[in-house]
Design an enzyme around this catalytic site. Structure first.
Site, short mmCIF file in Angstrom:
data_model
loop_
_atom_site.label_atom_id
_atom_site.label_comp_id
_atom_site.label_asym_id
_atom_site.label_seq_id
_atom_site.Cartn_x
_atom_site.Cartn_y
_atom_site.Cartn_z
N ASN A 151 -47.24 11.55 7.93
CA ASN A 151 -47.78 10.31 8.48
C ASN A 151 -48.52 9.65 7.30
O ASN A 151 -49.61 10.10 6.94
CB ASN A 151 -48.73 10.66 9.64
CG ASN A 151 -49.24 9.43 10.36
OD1 ASN A 151 -49.19 8.32 9.83
ND2 ASN A 151 -49.75 9.64 11.57
N CYS A 193 -56.20 7.05 10.92
CA CYS A 193 -56.57 7.30 12.31
C CYS A 193 -57.53 8.46 12.51
O CYS A 193 -58.72 8.32 12.28
CB CYS A 193 -55.33 7.46 13.18
SG CYS A 193 -55.78 7.31 14.93
N LYS A 229 -51.57 11.63 5.72
CA LYS A 229 -52.64 11.96 6.68
C LYS A 229 -52.98 13.45 6.65
O LYS A 229 -52.08 14.30 6.78
CB LYS A 229 -52.19 11.53 8.08
CG LYS A 229 -53.24 11.67 9.17
CD LYS A 229 -52.70 11.06 10.47
CE LYS A 229 -53.68 11.10 11.61
NZ LYS A 229 -53.12 10.45 12.83
N GLU A 277 -51.80 2.23 11.39
CA GLU A 277 -51.03 3.48 11.24
C GLU A 277 -49.65 3.29 11.86
O GLU A 277 -49.53 2.59 12.89
CB GLU A 277 -51.79 4.58 12.00
CG GLU A 277 -51.07 5.91 12.11
CD GLU A 277 -51.75 6.86 13.11
OE1 GLU A 277 -52.30 6.39 14.14
OE2 GLU A 277 -51.73 8.08 12.85
N ASN A 327 -53.88 4.40 15.73
CA ASN A 327 -53.30 4.26 17.08
C ASN A 327 -54.11 5.19 17.95
O ASN A 327 -53.96 6.42 17.85
CB ASN A 327 -51.85 4.76 17.13
CG ASN A 327 -50.83 3.82 16.56
OD1 ASN A 327 -50.19 3.05 17.28
ND2 ASN A 327 -50.64 3.89 15.25
N GLU A 345 -48.37 14.94 17.04
CA GLU A 345 -48.42 14.79 15.58
C GLU A 345 -48.30 16.13 14.87
O GLU A 345 -47.72 16.23 13.79
CB GLU A 345 -49.71 14.08 15.16
CG GLU A 345 -49.71 12.61 15.50
CD GLU A 345 -50.81 11.88 14.78
OE1 GLU A 345 -50.84 11.87 13.54
OE2 GLU A 345 -51.68 11.30 15.48
N1 CDT Z 1 -53.19 8.59 15.85
C1 CDT Z 1 -54.29 9.33 15.99
O1 CDT Z 1 -54.68 10.08 15.11
N2 CDT Z 1 -54.92 9.26 17.19
C2 CDT Z 1 -56.01 10.09 17.53
C3 CDT Z 1 -56.01 10.38 18.97
C4 CDT Z 1 -56.83 11.55 19.25
S1 CDT Z 1 -56.50 12.27 20.78
C5 CDT Z 1 -55.31 13.44 20.45
C6 CDT Z 1 -57.37 9.51 17.15
O2 CDT Z 1 -58.20 10.27 16.62
O3 CDT Z 1 -57.64 8.35 17.40
#
Ligand code: CDT
Length: 317
Positions: A109, A170, A126, A46, A195, A145
């Site tokens: 995204n 993600c 996304k 991502e 990420n 985000e």
């Molecule tokens: N980038 C991304 O979506 N990261 C989220 C972090 C969650 S905590 C706010 C994930 O689900 O891995």
């Protein structure tokens, strides 16, 4: 057999100061390694062209927009598309997309699927945007985000690489709906870049489980829909924030077929036979025979326990 040789193209951290061209050089190095190993497709993370910028609260829109791509490919990303065409390898790439439609600016995204000629086959935006929209100074780092992106409209699939391919990004991987909506379209391989900080400020008690949860959700999504799942991290300590690795290629059985073992730039490889989906899709998870959609109405009618899908209050039980 319908073989697709796949590389999970994991990236280590990207510094804020790193240029697009420097990152593209890293992506190109992984692409060359993947092709030398006979791969048809490499999956990148991502937001793979910059550091994970939603960790910072920014007010200056011009500063924010420096992390976005206005065209794809653009001048700095074109060499990756050219290399894919030259080597004859496809790729999935996550990036921040800025687009103007009917005079309005939209920011997503996004990810794209590129074929072996270097042409874009499909785009995904996304759907599940985690985190928060306002500055929350109590956090060690932000996850904005919900401030910087708007959600995409849904999960499509594309006929590509001899099968049915879908994309997610993600946080989408944590939601069973993501896989099922694509499963209902016959998906055979779901590509997911991520990420994921090890530390989740609102729930630090989950930190020790972050790699477990990563694998748990993708294995469940694969098995319950009879599909391959390719999950690829941007890993390591990026601008002071530790992000999980754990990139892996999961078979329709739910078994891990290959995995990265570092938190840096690394490829993990698997020979993915799309025909391995068949026995799951035609027996235990033959949706046409076994699903009971009339029993699942709340899934689309409600957003959660308290709200209807349109945001109005749900009737009390
Ligand atoms: N980038 C991304 O979506 N990261 C989220 C972090 C969650 S905590 C706010 C994930 O689900 O891995």
């Amino acid at each position: 057999m319908r073989l697709v040789n796949v590389a999970a193209g994991q990236l280590g951290p990207i510094a804020r100061s790193e240029t697009r061209s420097e990152v593209v050089a890293r992506l190109s190095g992984l692409m060359r390694q993947a092709r030398e190993s006979g791969c048809d497709l490499i999956v990148y993370p991502e937001l793979a062209l910059t550091t994970f910028f939603p960790r910072w609260y920014m007010e200056d829109q011009a500063e924010i927009d420096r992390f976005f791509e206005r065209e794809m490919p653009g001048p700095e990303t074109q060499p990756l598309f050219a290399l894919a065409g030259e080597l004859g390898i496809g790729f999935y790439l996550g990036y921040a997309e800025l687009t103007v439609e009917d005079g309005l600016v939209h920011r997503y995204n996004s990810s794209i699927l590129v074929d072996k000629r270097g042409a874009i086959l499909a785009k995904y935006r996304k759907v599940h945007l985690p985190g928060h929209a306002q500055h929350e100074p109590w956090r060690k780092f932000q996850h904005l985000e919900k401030r910087y992106f708007e959600p995409g409209a849904g999960f499509g699939v594309a006929e590509a690489f001899g099968g049915v391919i879908g994309m997610a990004i993600c946080n989408d991987r944590r939601w069973s709906e993501t896989y099922r909506v694509m499963g209902l379209q016959g998906v055979e391989m779901v590509l997911i870049g991520y990420n994921t900080p090890v530390h989740n400020p609102p729930a630090p008690e989950h930190d020790d489980l972050s790699l477990f949860h990563n694998q748990l959700v993708m294995q469940a999504g694969a098995y319950q829909n009879g599909t391959w799942v390719i999950g690829v991290a941007k890993a390591g300590v990026e601008e002071g924030v530790d992000q999980i690795g754990g990139s892996c290629i999961i078979a329709p059985s739910g078994e891990v077929a290959a995995a990265c073992i570092t938190k840096g730039d690394e490829i993990a490889l698997a020979r993915c036979d799309l025909d391995l989906c068949n026995s799951y899709k035609s027996t235990t998870f033959n949706f046409d025979v076994h699903r009971q959609p009339q029993a699942y109405r709340l899934i689309v009618e409600r957003k959660g326990r308290n709200l209807m899908a349109d945001g109005t209050a749900a009737p009390s039980a």
